[in-house]
Each structure stands twice: as structure tokens, then as C-alpha cells.
Design a protein around this motif. Structure first.
Motif, PDB file in Angstrom:
ATOM      1  N   GLN A 202      15.887  79.963  43.579  1.00  0.00           N
ATOM      2  CA  GLN A 202      14.626  80.176  42.885  1.00  0.00           C
ATOM      3  C   GLN A 202      14.823  79.966  41.395  1.00  0.00           C
ATOM      4  OE1 GLN A 202      11.914  80.815  44.611  1.00  0.00           O
ATOM      5  NE2 GLN A 202      10.417  81.258  43.011  1.00  0.00           N
ATOM      6  N   VAL A 203      13.899  79.246  40.794  1.00  0.00           N
ATOM      7  CA  VAL A 203      13.948  78.993  39.356  1.00  0.00           C
ATOM      8  C   VAL A 203      12.614  79.395  38.745  1.00  0.00           C
ATOM      9  CG1 VAL A 203      14.131  77.225  37.568  1.00  0.00           C
ATOM     10  CG2 VAL A 203      15.575  77.080  39.605  1.00  0.00           C
ATOM     11  N   GLN A 204      12.670  80.113  37.675  1.00  0.00           N
ATOM     12  CA  GLN A 204      11.463  80.448  36.920  1.00  0.00           C
ATOM     13  C   GLN A 204      11.499  79.720  35.588  1.00  0.00           C
ATOM     14  OE1 GLN A 204      11.451  84.772  36.863  1.00  0.00           O
ATOM     15  NE2 GLN A 204      10.046  84.801  38.605  1.00  0.00           N
ATOM     16  N   LEU A 205      10.367  79.144  35.217  1.00  0.00           N
ATOM     17  CA  LEU A 205      10.293  78.324  34.017  1.00  0.00           C
ATOM     18  C   LEU A 205       9.242  78.906  33.071  1.00  0.00           C
ATOM     19  CD1 LEU A 205      10.191  74.867  35.828  1.00  0.00           C
ATOM     20  CD2 LEU A 205      12.200  76.008  34.864  1.00  0.00           C
ATOM     21  N   VAL A 206       9.590  78.979  31.801  1.00  0.00           N
ATOM     22  CA  VAL A 206       8.669  79.482  30.793  1.00  0.00           C
ATOM     23  C   VAL A 206       8.647  78.516  29.619  1.00  0.00           C
ATOM     24  CG1 VAL A 206       8.087  81.366  29.236  1.00  0.00           C
ATOM     25  CG2 VAL A 206       9.115  81.874  31.470  1.00  0.00           C
ATOM     26  N   GLU A 207       7.470  77.926  29.372  1.00  0.00           N
ATOM     27  CA  GLU A 207       7.310  76.998  28.257  1.00  0.00           C
ATOM     28  C   GLU A 207       6.932  77.752  26.984  1.00  0.00           C
ATOM     29  OE1 GLU A 207       5.446  74.897  31.926  1.00  0.00           O
ATOM     30  OE2 GLU A 207       5.452  76.877  31.019  1.00  0.00           O
ATOM     31  N   SER A 208       7.284  77.162  25.868  1.00  0.00           N
ATOM     32  CA  SER A 208       6.897  77.702  24.562  1.00  0.00           C
ATOM     33  C   SER A 208       6.851  76.558  23.562  1.00  0.00           C
ATOM     34  CB  SER A 208       7.881  78.776  24.102  1.00  0.00           C
ATOM     35  OG  SER A 208       9.185  78.220  23.950  1.00  0.00           O
ATOM     36  N   GLY A 209       6.266  76.850  22.403  1.00  0.00           N
ATOM     37  CA  GLY A 209       6.253  75.863  21.328  1.00  0.00           C
ATOM     38  C   GLY A 209       4.940  75.138  21.141  1.00  0.00           C
ATOM     39  N   GLY A 210       3.976  75.395  22.008  1.00  0.00           N
ATOM     40  CA  GLY A 210       2.686  74.745  21.845  1.00  0.00           C
ATOM     41  C   GLY A 210       1.940  75.306  20.645  1.00  0.00           C
ATOM     42  N   GLY A 211       0.837  74.649  20.321  1.00  0.00           N
ATOM     43  CA  GLY A 211       0.038  75.116  19.203  1.00  0.00           C
ATOM     44  C   GLY A 211      -0.896  74.038  18.710  1.00  0.00           C
ATOM     45  N   LEU A 212      -1.418  74.269  17.514  1.00  0.00           N
ATOM     46  CA  LEU A 212      -2.359  73.345  16.885  1.00  0.00           C
ATOM     47  C   LEU A 212      -1.619  72.537  15.824  1.00  0.00           C
ATOM     48  CD1 LEU A 212      -5.273  72.369  16.328  1.00  0.00           C
ATOM     49  CD2 LEU A 212      -5.493  74.291  14.743  1.00  0.00           C
ATOM     50  N   VAL A 213      -1.800  71.226  15.858  1.00  0.00           N
ATOM     51  CA  VAL A 213      -1.133  70.349  14.898  1.00  0.00           C
ATOM     52  C   VAL A 213      -2.094  69.219  14.538  1.00  0.00           C
ATOM     53  CG1 VAL A 213      -0.081  68.920  16.713  1.00  0.00           C
ATOM     54  CG2 VAL A 213       0.996  69.041  14.455  1.00  0.00           C
ATOM     55  N   GLN A 214      -1.959  68.714  13.337  1.00  0.00           N
ATOM     56  CA  GLN A 214      -2.793  67.594  12.912  1.00  0.00           C
ATOM     57  C   GLN A 214      -2.263  66.277  13.476  1.00  0.00           C
ATOM     58  OE1 GLN A 214      -3.039  67.746   8.606  1.00  0.00           O
ATOM     59  NE2 GLN A 214      -4.934  68.944   8.705  1.00  0.00           N
ATOM     60  N   ALA A 215      -3.156  65.326  13.632  1.00  0.00           N
ATOM     61  CA  ALA A 215      -2.746  64.003  14.089  1.00  0.00           C
ATOM     62  C   ALA A 215      -1.655  63.455  13.173  1.00  0.00           C
ATOM     63  CB  ALA A 215      -3.943  63.065  14.114  1.00  0.00           C
ATOM     64  N   GLY A 216      -0.659  62.849  13.798  1.00  0.00           N
ATOM     65  CA  GLY A 216       0.480  62.343  13.055  1.00  0.00           C
ATOM     66  C   GLY A 216       1.618  63.333  12.932  1.00  0.00           C
ATOM     67  N   GLY A 217       1.353  64.578  13.288  1.00  0.00           N
ATOM     68  CA  GLY A 217       2.368  65.613  13.169  1.00  0.00           C
ATOM     69  C   GLY A 217       3.307  65.646  14.370  1.00  0.00           C
ATOM     70  N   SER A 218       4.169  66.653  14.353  1.00  0.00           N
ATOM     71  CA  SER A 218       5.190  66.804  15.388  1.00  0.00           C
ATOM     72  C   SER A 218       5.219  68.226  15.930  1.00  0.00           C
ATOM     73  CB  SER A 218       6.580  66.466  14.820  1.00  0.00           C
ATOM     74  OG  SER A 218       6.638  65.128  14.372  1.00  0.00           O
ATOM     75  N   LEU A 219       5.649  68.334  17.161  1.00  0.00           N
ATOM     76  CA  LEU A 219       5.894  69.619  17.809  1.00  0.00           C
ATOM     77  C   LEU A 219       7.080  69.454  18.738  1.00  0.00           C
ATOM     78  CD1 LEU A 219       2.447  71.081  19.006  1.00  0.00           C
ATOM     79  CD2 LEU A 219       3.969  72.078  17.289  1.00  0.00           C
ATOM     80  N   THR A 220       7.807  70.533  18.935  1.00  0.00           N
ATOM     81  CA  THR A 220       8.861  70.552  19.941  1.00  0.00           C
ATOM     82  C   THR A 220       8.562  71.648  20.947  1.00  0.00           C
ATOM     83  OG1 THR A 220      10.535  69.723  18.407  1.00  0.00           O
ATOM     84  CG2 THR A 220      11.314  70.846  20.390  1.00  0.00           C
ATOM     85  N   LEU A 221       8.413  71.264  22.182  1.00  0.00           N
ATOM     86  CA  LEU A 221       8.208  72.224  23.263  1.00  0.00           C
ATOM     87  C   LEU A 221       9.557  72.582  23.872  1.00  0.00           C
ATOM     88  CD1 LEU A 221       5.141  70.652  25.098  1.00  0.00           C
ATOM     89  CD2 LEU A 221       5.179  72.216  23.140  1.00  0.00           C
ATOM     90  N   SER A 222       9.657  73.810  24.293  1.00  0.00           N
ATOM     91  CA  SER A 222      10.869  74.266  24.974  1.00  0.00           C
ATOM     92  C   SER A 222      10.496  74.856  26.320  1.00  0.00           C
ATOM     93  CB  SER A 222      11.591  75.318  24.134  1.00  0.00           C
ATOM     94  OG  SER A 222      12.043  74.761  22.912  1.00  0.00           O
ATOM     95  N   CYS A 223      11.428  74.759  27.236  1.00  0.00           N
ATOM     96  CA  CYS A 223      11.243  75.331  28.563  1.00  0.00           C
ATOM     97  C   CYS A 223      12.524  76.087  28.908  1.00  0.00           C
ATOM     98  CB  CYS A 223      10.983  74.231  29.581  1.00  0.00           C
ATOM     99  SG  CYS A 223      10.869  74.780  31.286  1.00  0.00           S
ATOM    100  N   ALA A 224      12.395  77.392  29.056  1.00  0.00           N
ATOM    101  CA  ALA A 224      13.538  78.232  29.393  1.00  0.00           C
ATOM    102  C   ALA A 224      13.548  78.478  30.891  1.00  0.00           C
ATOM    103  CB  ALA A 224      13.456  79.548  28.637  1.00  0.00           C
ATOM    104  N   ALA A 225      14.686  78.268  31.506  1.00  0.00           N
ATOM    105  CA  ALA A 225      14.809  78.410  32.948  1.00  0.00           C
ATOM    106  C   ALA A 225      15.723  79.566  33.309  1.00  0.00           C
ATOM    107  CB  ALA A 225      15.354  77.127  33.555  1.00  0.00           C
ATOM    108  N   SER A 226      15.348  80.276  34.341  1.00  0.00           N
ATOM    109  CA  SER A 226      16.206  81.329  34.855  1.00  0.00           C
ATOM    110  C   SER A 226      17.044  80.765  35.989  1.00  0.00           C
ATOM    111  CB  SER A 226      15.363  82.491  35.362  1.00  0.00           C
ATOM    112  OG  SER A 226      14.617  82.072  36.503  1.00  0.00           O
ATOM    113  N   GLY A 227      18.104  81.461  36.347  1.00  0.00           N
ATOM    114  CA  GLY A 227      18.899  81.022  37.479  1.00  0.00           C
ATOM    115  C   GLY A 227      20.162  80.287  37.073  1.00  0.00           C
ATOM    116  N   ARG A 228      21.203  80.493  37.868  1.00  0.00           N
ATOM    117  CA  ARG A 228      22.503  79.924  37.549  1.00  0.00           C
ATOM    118  C   ARG A 228      22.644  78.484  37.976  1.00  0.00           C
ATOM    119  NH1 ARG A 228      26.208  84.430  40.232  1.00  0.00           N
ATOM    120  NH2 ARG A 228      24.476  84.387  41.688  1.00  0.00           N
ATOM    121  N   THR A 229      21.633  77.962  38.709  1.00  0.00           N
ATOM    122  CA  THR A 229      21.741  76.598  39.214  1.00  0.00           C
ATOM    123  C   THR A 229      20.961  75.595  38.378  1.00  0.00           C
ATOM    124  OG1 THR A 229      19.883  77.017  40.703  1.00  0.00           O
ATOM    125  CG2 THR A 229      22.111  77.373  41.569  1.00  0.00           C
TER     126      THR A 229
END
Length: 129
Positions: free
Chosen positions: A1-28
């Protein structure tokens, strides 16, 4: 079983940048290949990028190739999506997903959401013009 949690979203102006992250649980985590998808209101879920278990193989949708970069850190159980040159049409809920297959031989398979076994809850990205 793997649980995934995304973060890093938000509001940004056109031309800008964002980095999304996804944290996963589990040893596999390191044995899974990972993907990023997005879904805008009224539209189907769209494939964005895929990375193999080792990070040695990646696939990208044409719509984001050259602007988005997928990466992973198996030591930290995380996968990232660096997004540059964002456009208003990139506005959507962004999801990470895990596949039990460590890699795909072709981009068509990697892009199929039915081949992914676990999904996060999503994070909203809004790009203003």
C-alpha cells in the motif's frame, strides 16, 4: 500500500514557475514508477509526465515537454514536478500517481491512468493571465 500526498500548488502569474512535490509512504516507493496528471474542470484527466523507478527513464506529454521536468528522490520517498513558463491553460488540479510496474517500455502505456495503482488527493494550480 502506498499513500501519496501532493503539495506545492498555488496561484502564479503566467510565465512563472512552481514546483510540485509528492510525498509517498511505504518502504517500497523506490520500486514504483511515478506519474503526474492534471484535470481541469469539465475535462478528462491528462497525462503530464512519468519517471521510472530509478529515474533513468522519463516520458512527457507534448503539451508540457520542455517546460515541465519530473524528478524523484528515492531516499526521501518524493517525486517532483518542476513547472516553468506556466500558462493560464495549465490551470488544473494536479495529481501524482504510483504504478507497481517499475518502468514502461513506451510512452502510450506510461500515459494511461488505468495503469496506475495509487493516487494522491491532488493540489490546485491556478495560473493567472
Amino acid at each position: 500500500q502506498v499513500q501519496l500526498v501532493e503539495s506545492g500548488g498555488g496561484l502564479v502569474q503566467a510565465g512563472g514557475s512552481l514546483t510540485l512535490s509528492c510525498a509517498a509512504s511505504g518502504r517500497t516507493f523506490s520500486s514504483y514508477s511515478m506519474g503526474w496528471f492534471r484535470q481541469a474542470p469539465g475535462k478528462e484527466r491528462e497525462f503530464l509526465a512519468h519517471i521510472s523507478w530509478s529515474g533513468g527513464s522519463t516520458y512527457y506529454a507534448d503539451s508540457v515537454k520542455g517546460r515541465f521536468t519530473i524528478s524523484r528522490d528515492n531516499a526521501k520517498n518524493t517525486v517532483h514536478l518542476q513547472m516553468n513558463s506556466l500558462k493560464p491553460e495549465d490551470t488544473a488540479v494536479y495529481y501524482c500517481a504510483a504504478s507497481r510496474l517499475p518502468y514502461y517500455r513506451d510512452s502510450k502505456s506510461a500515459a494511461n491512468p488505468q495503469f496506475y495503482d495509487y493516487w494522491g488527493q491532488g493540489t490546485q494550480v491556478t495560473v493567472s493571465s
